[in-house]
Enzyme design. Structure first.
Site, short mmCIF file in Angstrom:
data_model
loop_
_atom_site.label_atom_id
_atom_site.label_comp_id
_atom_site.label_asym_id
_atom_site.label_seq_id
_atom_site.Cartn_x
_atom_site.Cartn_y
_atom_site.Cartn_z
N THR A 39 0.81 -1.22 0.00
CA THR A 39 0.00 0.00 0.00
C THR A 39 0.84 1.26 0.00
O THR A 39 0.44 2.28 -0.58
CB THR A 39 -0.93 0.00 1.24
OG1 THR A 39 -1.76 -1.16 1.20
CG2 THR A 39 -1.79 1.24 1.30
N THR B 128 0.95 -4.84 4.17
CA THR B 128 0.68 -5.19 5.57
C THR B 128 0.01 -6.54 5.74
O THR B 128 0.14 -7.16 6.79
CB THR B 128 -0.19 -4.11 6.23
OG1 THR B 128 -1.43 -4.01 5.52
CG2 THR B 128 0.50 -2.76 6.22
#
Length: 663
Positions: free
Chosen positions: A18, A197
């Site tokens: 991200t 993540t």
């Protein structure tokens, strides 16, 4: 342990995630070259001329001088020409993949190459090893936490092509990250891995095992909100990871998120929307970043194996592992289907403290699998806690051959099992034995029964011995003439009684021990060194068991730095040729990669002084000449002087230290 030269070199391996994504019609997607172009444009991440506000606001005087110089006035960029790649400072980086295939240069150099029609040089230097020069970025000079010195971090970004969403990360990608760290290990002081993540805790756990005998800092980080958004957590996470990597030697694979550095094999992703996305339920953080950066040095692993760093030689992990979560009503048929070949290892998520259904068909399925060589590791479904075997329903699993996995996370247990099963030299029985042992601090060993608390008289005796040693080593008088210091009720003539609290004892030892250690090493006093190490360890254990203050010396007593020179005890021992102390320090966890204020390692001093046996010992323990020592010309000058003088012995010492000798 804090590093002390004024520039640190960090390699950033950008795998995707991200942190570097942009918004598209399909949601967030990775955009090649975006991350480095963004970092290069922000002064907080790249200030090559050191002319930004960040570099000139360390003091009122510095800020006023910078403000009055005119450099603080914004300059229009309409007619500014972007410098070509050839004008950018570069760092030599190696890769396991050729450029143009699955590894690319950093985005900025590619965009510049497209503008000016230049071609990067990529050389195949060995089988499966490629090298090129990446443009370096450099942070503003900032004050090093704790010592007032200023430092900057120079880093290069090795960007993968294609960039991966972490949900697409596979075991081969873990191997690739480990290989790229290994290829660049001697050229950089630390490594930061940018990663998505969702599976970051799997990767951080896997790397903790793949990076064997690690002596440098490796940090994984990423973001919940990408850098492309005005409000994001990417800036804090990346800056925090770079700052810790550049300023401290924490020889572990760790994970940095939301102002906290965790041991990489102790974390799980706990939230998909909180910025505090990761939790470490069974182990306290290694670093807490607030107004101050607080490193919990007593929890940091110390490398004492006296072996050089390497990535796991097998270059693979076993894919035949899986996780099975018990649930009420599970049948033996379900368990057997899950345990069927080619499965070789199972992480069994049990109820509570390691309990399972007592259905005979389920227990028989587990026993049959264990009998034919499948390794089954029991962990708890609870977020916090450990498998204890205190209940009868847990003991039946152990009797069936299931191995307790302590308080390992599911991610850690799976990657550890995959790592061990990939080692062909290990039998199933040996894998079962190693699973329950902490190899990289991944599980908490059983707590031994607490010994009786030491008496206050014992505390005074220990402190008396410490002060007596301090006086002995500080004095030039014969040993027989040195008075012994006595503290306690026997010291009747004292002007004031000594306070008999463990907290004051700890603070006194923390002040005296670093000075004492440097004295013992300078005099090659191994007995005195052992006394200091034992005193620090005893005080630390006492603090942990009694809830009192501990002796906290950053990096441990064997890595304490001299305030003036920045040298560690290992520097002093190597410089003075004190082989016995070098060996004792290495056995006790001394860090071979520490650099002093001049940027030199203990290996450099040993080679410069001609201490060949110490050079060999340090090299075997993983030491290498730093990139700055080579590029600044210190090593080259020393070698050339030896060549000019015809001193073959000195040339050979430098060769053994790792210097490049041109015959």
């Amino acid at each position: 342990m804090e590093t002390r030269s004024d520039e640190a070199r960090v390699l950033v391996i950008y795998t995707g995630g991200t942190i570097g994504m942009l918004v598209s019609s399909r949601g967030y997607v990775p955009e090649p070259y975006f991350l480095t172009d963004t970092l290069r444009s922000q002064k907080r991440f790249h200030d090559p001329l050191q002319d930004s506000l960040f570099s000139n606001a360390a003091s009122v005087e510095g800020y006023r001088e910078w403000s009055n110089s005119g450099k603080s006035t914004p300059v229009s960029t309409d007619n500014v020409t972007t410098p070509s790649a050839s004008n950018q400072p570069t760092l030599l980086v190696k890769s396991s993949r050729p450029i143009g295939n699955t590894v690319t240069l950093s985005p900025s150099i590619f965009s510049q190459i497209q503008r000016v029609n230049e071609q990067p040089e990529c050389r195949n230097v060995a089988d499966g090893v490629y090298e090129t020069r990446l443009p370096s970025l450099v942070t503003p000079r900032s004050v090093v936490p704790g010592n007032g010195h200023t430092k900057r971090i120079r880093y290069a970004i090795l960007e993968w092509n294609p960039l991966l969403d972490s949900s697409n990360m596979e075991m081969d990608d873990w191997i690739r990250i480990a290989a790229e760290i290994e290829l660049n290990y001697t050229s950089f002081d630390a490594f930061v891995v940018l990663h998505g993540t969702d599976t970051m805790s799997y990767t951080s756990s896997a790397l903790s095992f793949l990076l064997e005998d690690l002596g440098k800092t490796v940090i994984l980080t990423g973001a919940q909100i990408p850098l492309s958004q005005l409000r994001n957590d990417a800036v804090d996470n990346l800056l925090g990871a770079l700052s810790i990597a550049g300023n401290y030697i924490i020889p572990e694979c760790s994970l940095y998120f939301n102002h906290t550095l965790y041991r990489g094999n102790r974390v799980s992703k706990a939230s998909s929307y909180d910025l505090n996305a990761f939790h470490s339920p069974n182990f306290s953080p290694l670093v807490n970043v607030g107004i101050d950066i607080v490193v919990n040095w007593n929890d940091v692993l110390r490398q004492t194996s006296l072996r050089r760093f390497r990535a796991y030689k097998g270059k693979q992990m076993s894919p035949h592992v899986a996780t099975l979560r018990l649930f009420p009503g599970m049948t033996g048929a379900t368990a057997r289907a899950f345990l069927a070949p080619p499965t070789r290892g199972i992480v069994l998520e049990t109820f509570g403290a390691g309990n399972a259904s007592q259905r005979p068909d389920v227990l028989a399925a587990f026993k049959d699998a264990c009998d034919r060589g499948v390794v089954i590791v029991a962990i708890s479904q609870c977020i916090k806690g450990s498998v204890s075997g205190d209940y009868e329903t847990g003991q039946t699993l152990i009797q069936a051959g299931v191995v307790p996995g302590g308080d390992m996370t599911p991610e850690c247990a799976l990657t550890k099992l995959s790592y061990l099963l990939a080692k062909p030299e290990l039998t199933a029985a040996e894998v079962r034995s190693l699973i329950s042992l902490p190899l990289r601090g991944e599980l908490t060993p059983p707590v031994p029964s607490l010994a009786a608390a030491p008496s206050l008289d014992g505390v005074n005796i220990d402190l008396s011995g410490l002060l007596s040693q301090f006086v002995r080593l500080s004095s030039s008088a014969p040993k027989a003439d040195i008075p012994q210091i006595v503290i306690g009720e026997e010291a009747q003539d004292a002007a004031a009684p000594w306070s008999r609290t463990a907290a004051e004892r700890a603070s006194t030892e923390a002040a005296l021990l670093p000075f004492l250690v440097h004295l013992t090493v300078a005099r090659d006093d191994v007995e005195g060194l052992e006394f200091c190490i034992t005193s620090a360890a005893t005080a630390s254990c006492s603090g942990m068991t009694e809830g009192t203050a501990e002796v906290v010396v950053p990096g441990g007593i064997v890595n304490c730095l001299d305030a003036g020179s920045g040298r560690s005890p290992l520097h002093v021992a190597a410089l003075n040729g004190n082989m016995r102390c070098v060996e004792k320090l290495l056995e006790s966890g001394a860090l071979v990669h520490l650099r002093d204020e001049l940027g030199h390692t203990a290996l450099y001093y040993a080679a410069r002084q001609g201490h060949d046996l110490i050079v060999d010992t340090l090299v075997s323990a993983g030491a290498n000449l730093g990139g700055m020592e080579n590029e600044a010309g210190y090593v080259g000058l020393a070698v050339q002087n030896a060549v000019n003088a015809g001193d073959d012995a000195v040339v050979e010492i430098w060769r053994r230290a790792g210097a490049k000798i041109i015959d």
